[in-house]
Scaffold this motif. Sequence first.
Motif: not given
Lengths: 221, 221, 221, 221, 221, 221, 221, 221
Positions: G11, G102, G106, G202, G206, H188
């Motif tokens: 991140d 965001t 990321h 986030v 991921r 997250g």
Amino acid sequence: MDTARASRTGDPEVIFGQGKQPAQVVSILQRLTAEHPDRAVLATRCADDALRACTEEFGGRAQVDPLARTVVVGPWPTAFGRVAVVCAGTSDLPVARECATTVRAHGAETELVADVGVAGLHRLLARLEQIRAADAVVAVAGMEGALPSVLGGLVAAPLVAVPTSVGYGLSMDGTAALLAMLNSCAPGVTVVNVDNGYGAGVAAARIARTIGRLRAGEGAR
Amino acid sequence: MDTARASRTGDPEVIFGQGKQPAQVVSILQRLTAEHPDRAVLATRCADDALRACTEEFGGRAQVDPLARTVVVGPWPTAFGRVAVVCAGTSDLPVARECATTVRAHGAETELVADVGVAGLHRLLARLEQIRAADAVVAVAGMEGALPSVLGGLVAAPLVAVPTSVGYGLSMDGTAALLAMLNSCAPGVTVVNVDNGYGAGVAAARIARTIGRLRAGEGAR
Amino acid sequence: MDTARASRTGDPEVIFGQGKQPAQVVSILQRLTAEHPDRAVLATRCADDALRACTEEFGGRAQVDPLARTVVVGPWPTAFGRVAVVCAGTSDLPVARECATTVRAHGAETELVADVGVAGLHRLLARLEQIRAADAVVAVAGMEGALPSVLGGLVAAPLVAVPTSVGYGLSMDGTAALLAMLNSCAPGVTVVNVDNGYGAGVAAARIARTIGRLRAGEGAR
Amino acid sequence: MDTARASRTGDPEVIFGQGKQPAQVVSILQRLTAEHPDRAVLATRCADDALRACTEEFGGRAQVDPLARTVVVGPWPTAFGRVAVVCAGTSDLPVARECATTVRAHGAETELVADVGVAGLHRLLARLEQIRAADAVVAVAGMEGALPSVLGGLVAAPLVAVPTSVGYGLSMDGTAALLAMLNSCAPGVTVVNVDNGYGAGVAAARIARTIGRLRAGEGAR
Amino acid sequence: MDTARASRTGDPEVIFGQGKQPAQVVSILQRLTAEHPDRAVLATRCADDALRACTEEFGGRAQVDPLARTVVVGPWPTAFGRVAVVCAGTSDLPVARECATTVRAHGAETELVADVGVAGLHRLLARLEQIRAADAVVAVAGMEGALPSVLGGLVAAPLVAVPTSVGYGLSMDGTAALLAMLNSCAPGVTVVNVDNGYGAGVAAARIARTIGRLRAGEGAR
Amino acid sequence: MDTARASRTGDPEVIFGQGKQPAQVVSILQRLTAEHPDRAVLATRCADDALRACTEEFGGRAQVDPLARTVVVGPWPTAFGRVAVVCAGTSDLPVARECATTVRAHGAETELVADVGVAGLHRLLARLEQIRAADAVVAVAGMEGALPSVLGGLVAAPLVAVPTSVGYGLSMDGTAALLAMLNSCAPGVTVVNVDNGYGAGVAAARIARTIGRLRAGEGAR
Amino acid sequence: MDTARASRTGDPEVIFGQGKQPAQVVSILQRLTAEHPDRAVLATRCADDALRACTEEFGGRAQVDPLARTVVVGPWPTAFGRVAVVCAGTSDLPVARECATTVRAHGAETELVADVGVAGLHRLLARLEQIRAADAVVAVAGMEGALPSVLGGLVAAPLVAVPTSVGYGLSMDGTAALLAMLNSCAPGVTVVNVDNGYGAGVAAARIARTIGRLRAGEGAR
Amino acid sequence: MDTARASRTGDPEVIFGQGKQPAQVVSILQRLTAEHPDRAVLATRCADDALRACTEEFGGRAQVDPLARTVVVGPWPTAFGRVAVVCAGTSDLPVARECATTVRAHGAETELVADVGVAGLHRLLARLEQIRAADAVVAVAGMEGALPSVLGGLVAAPLVAVPTSVGYGLSMDGTAALLAMLNSCAPGVTVVNVDNGYGAGVAAARIARTIGRLRAGEGAR
């Protein structure tokens, strides 16, 4: 925006003015009235500057209500049926008038019966025949929210209750009134969100205009 | 236990029966009546088996009310003043009767006016003169808890409101009714905890008996 | 407005100033004092500018209390009976004084006992005889709201508790104090809404003035 | 399980009995006492059948308290310092005794001062010197939770407050008492969860035993 | 004001500045320092203008901390024992520093360990020996309030947790952190109200200074 | 009981069975059917033993629905208009059927459309024409309560939403669904209390039967 | 600040701008971009003056979004995988765009699908294929929060729901929407805090970037 | 029931057993396994008698877990990717195992890491490499719910948090843990409803199996 909504549901176009800039409110009103010059467009929850901007832009074509924070542009629809909007005190008037204007814009007649709180029962009873004559009733109340329960035992028409955020101490911004209305001992009372005069107006107008059209010999839409 | 309380405040000894074993309730009653054979002792919130144990132990000397869950042993005090205990429906009766018995044990007359909910206003209005004649009024209501607001506009005597846990859905065990009473638009309404008929009875009896004693020419204690 | 209320209940006319414009407050006061030149009219929860407008308009005829936010115009009624208004700290004074003024305007004497919080017990005990001499007691407290419980074990007169929104953190604008008062272990404590000094004053005055009138040899109204 | 905890923190091993089968409680106790024959092991919140199983298994070696729902097996540790555990009524005793047993098992003396509620102030004041002599104080209270505020103004030692779920109506299972304690006007009061006599006991014992060891000329661990 | 409090409890005089005018804060500080020229007086929760007024009035005699909103006038007391004040992020610093200043004014040494949140465990572990050396620990945390639970498993000293109103969304002004701390799985954690750095400081200082005095060979007061 | 209610409002007599003994339910039903042999009497929220007692007493004259917990004795009224009762899953069926029976007993036709949750949109869309043909719609949903919002965008008829207590975790006994319905982005949705199929049925029937009577050429009552 | 975080988790560095002064935001951004000139640094929840300060300081090197209140300085990372961010109305756009920015910062592609509320189902269905093509979906909604439930029945990818504080009356600042999402009848929906577009971004990034890297033949980091 | 769901989403058929009779659970399982003999069918939240009925009916073909209250009939799907299910104590095991079984039934490997609460950090750190090796992590915790915040700072994989109703006092049936997780300072983290091990399992399995398929050289479905 979905400008075909009116033809699908019988409701007018509505602009939710909260959080919108004056220029935004004016420009959406302009576009909608250009698309639908034959019917009213309603804007609710307009801020002071948005109300002024509408007055400047539309002049006599707009009906601006600074208490209810509503703007209506364009001709009212033909009205069928009648809705009585009942409230206790002057503090509840903004919500009651937002409701009444919404009813009229959605095609029903409306009548505002104010200053009839439950702690002054004689004033309420004095207006009872007028309220009973309506096709649908909206009861607007803050504080302890008892008005719909008392009215619910006195009238047979569909009754929509609107809690208002009027109060202090542990009124919790209208939650106390909302809870009272949900727990009403009078059967058949239905409820909308706190201060949602618009929502109650839509619901009551749909009921009253269908009844009114049938009574007038027009088919329900 | 503080057996000198009565002489200090004018109130009788009271046993809070909730969570106590039948033998405990009986033995405390025995001790208190032995210490004070000349006046009534009150037990509230007694479980079924405690009520039965009291009936067996005290026989005709005990007044056992299974609905109110109260037991009174010993002679009633002379009564001064009068309290009207008003409630809406049969579901509120246990709390209303706990209140009425408490009033009587604390030295005031009491009168139970039941079945006068706000959704049936004509029944309430029919009993109004009777209620207005009281020195203090207790209004007991569950659901939306509107009764004290309506009564508060109709009577001038001190008015204590008791919310009850009667209801369903989002009544939240009487919290909706409690909130309504705290937010009553009728001035001067005071409130006790949910289902606390005992507390309301103590408060109302203190008011009524002082007024009654003075009216009877006896000094206030 | 219902100008016949005083004759029905013995209470004066009251204006709830919250949310009202200075001009509105002044004009309602003018009308009510014109209709009832012989008695006091009370306005509560007046904003700063409304207080100033009243001072300008009524001059020496108005009693303006900027801390309590109250205005009284016209002669005080004859007072019967006495109410002790008790509070813990200076932060609770606005509510306590609104209460005291309300009591006086409703026809009872009043006495303010301040700075007697439960964490400084010796100060409270030093004022106890004064408090015990009253016909009714109002206990005003924020934070943990313990004052009515402690007082309730020390005085026999009717006791009305007023939670205030004084506090920080999880006091929840007076809800913590309100809950404490509803759950008081002292029997007979009744409660009004948060910061509702007015409501407590009405309730206490009704009790005290009736007792006072009877003691003075006048019939209870 | 982490059997090295005692050496790290000075605390004994503890079994949280809630939700555990009798056989589970017994077998964990057996294992821990086998590993640490020289010190006490504490089990809290044991159900009735677990208490009986411990009595059968450990006989005279176990100290079983059915009111506190605790079991202690093995020799008590040497005690340093003293904790006063103060509570209002018999309903708070289970939590107060769980606290007292926890204190003793964590190496401090303890003293239970019961029946000293704030509505009977004279009883509390009568025990004040005894309470003031302790190195740490635990105040246990349900209902309105006012005890720590009153005590906080009277004692200088560290004071831990334990709200209990004792109450009815809107006590909300101890939340009203918890809120009162968090909002206490007496500075320095710290609070644990509702009914958490164990947690308060751990905190108070850690304080008292360190002070006691130093006073006795032993180094703080 | 009760100026004898210090001699009774060992604590200094404290002014709760919230809601007080600058002139009020200055004048109370002046009076208290005049009465007690030999010891510090602490004011907490002072508004910006009150802080400026104190700087102007007292100059070098006052220690003004605009982040903590505290003012201290007069000489610090001799310090006994040590309190570690631990917090996660810069947002928690105002509360942590109010706590640290309170500790120092109440007679104990203090040490601020910042920037050790649970999501960056290596930073917390790097400071662990320093924290373990304290006589009492205060853990200050907003958001999810997990710091006291992690610390509680690592240190044996008494641990007071302070939730802060730092957060957004459904942190509910610190209630989420408060609930986490009350439900901590680490035994012996006690809790104060949201943002109550002052209360935690009083509690921790009382513990540490007693331990420190005994260790220094002075008797506990 | 007020046996004239039907003539005043067009609604039947209704017995709220919750908390009533079987013998009470049976005897009230007997009395009401004796007084009104020409129309149906409805009992709701009957316990299992009350349902059995009704079956034994009334045999073929009673329609007993153990899922909805309703009993109807006497002939159905002539039906005017039609109400669609829509629900998501089998768990919502008890409330949906209580609603449907209430509708029929109040003089409108009803149609139950089940198993049309918002997470299986194709099933809902497959039934859309049927739902759109109704004069009023009741949407019954637990869990996240999204059904009324989706339906509200698809149908033009008056729409009453009923939250149910179906769910787990933080559904809070139907409060999550209730809040979703009050905050519906579809205008004109009105709401009743949790699990209040009866109240929704009364409201919807009043609307539909008036429309139906007018369409059939009969005057609205 | 922990500048090694990126290498540990994949991140970027992120600055939480809320409560920070413009100069603080600028200086932290400068330091981080100096340390990591090769990758983007993200600042969220920046106030208006902080946004202006960043524009002045960084000029073309900063991407400033006044609606989302985000600033990104430095080159975007290579993107793997794709996240669809779906929302109902213009009021939800600030949160949706904070989320989209965001996601991109990321390391995943993002696509914003706006104006697809559940009360206008045809618009949502028209965009369905586009949404189904994403590797992860974020559904942003205020009011009744029904969007994730409807989407959850239509897409198979991981779905993260973000409640927003958009609403009025009893929406309780997004709590109503949050509760609806937690109680979604569509399995596999996970939820973040109210208005937490950053947190959802986030989580979704991921997931998507790992899938995207594998699909592109790069190993998951 | 919609038996085509698996082919649409890649998920198996699932029966929500809560509130269903044993015979209902068995018969739905029979029908679904008859329709899909080639894949597993999962039933969750089965009551004790339903679990027994499944054991009797399906014998060795069913995998019955009385702790997790799950039943799986039919062959497990091929597993791709791996999910670590992490929990603190034995009380959280039922939810953790419901989650693990759900993961496996949805086509991913699973690994249960128990007894790693935040108050015993060394145990958690000892298992860290194992947890870091997973494609997705589920953190299950009751009480203060701190585990996801600590884990969130230590692992880079997608992390789903499950609050459990394990606790006492003001844990409010898991709400305290839920709030902590929503307010986690670790970015997250996404959250599901209280005790919703099933929902977390679905979410985590969808992530892990897609990653696992791609890593294995199979296309994502």
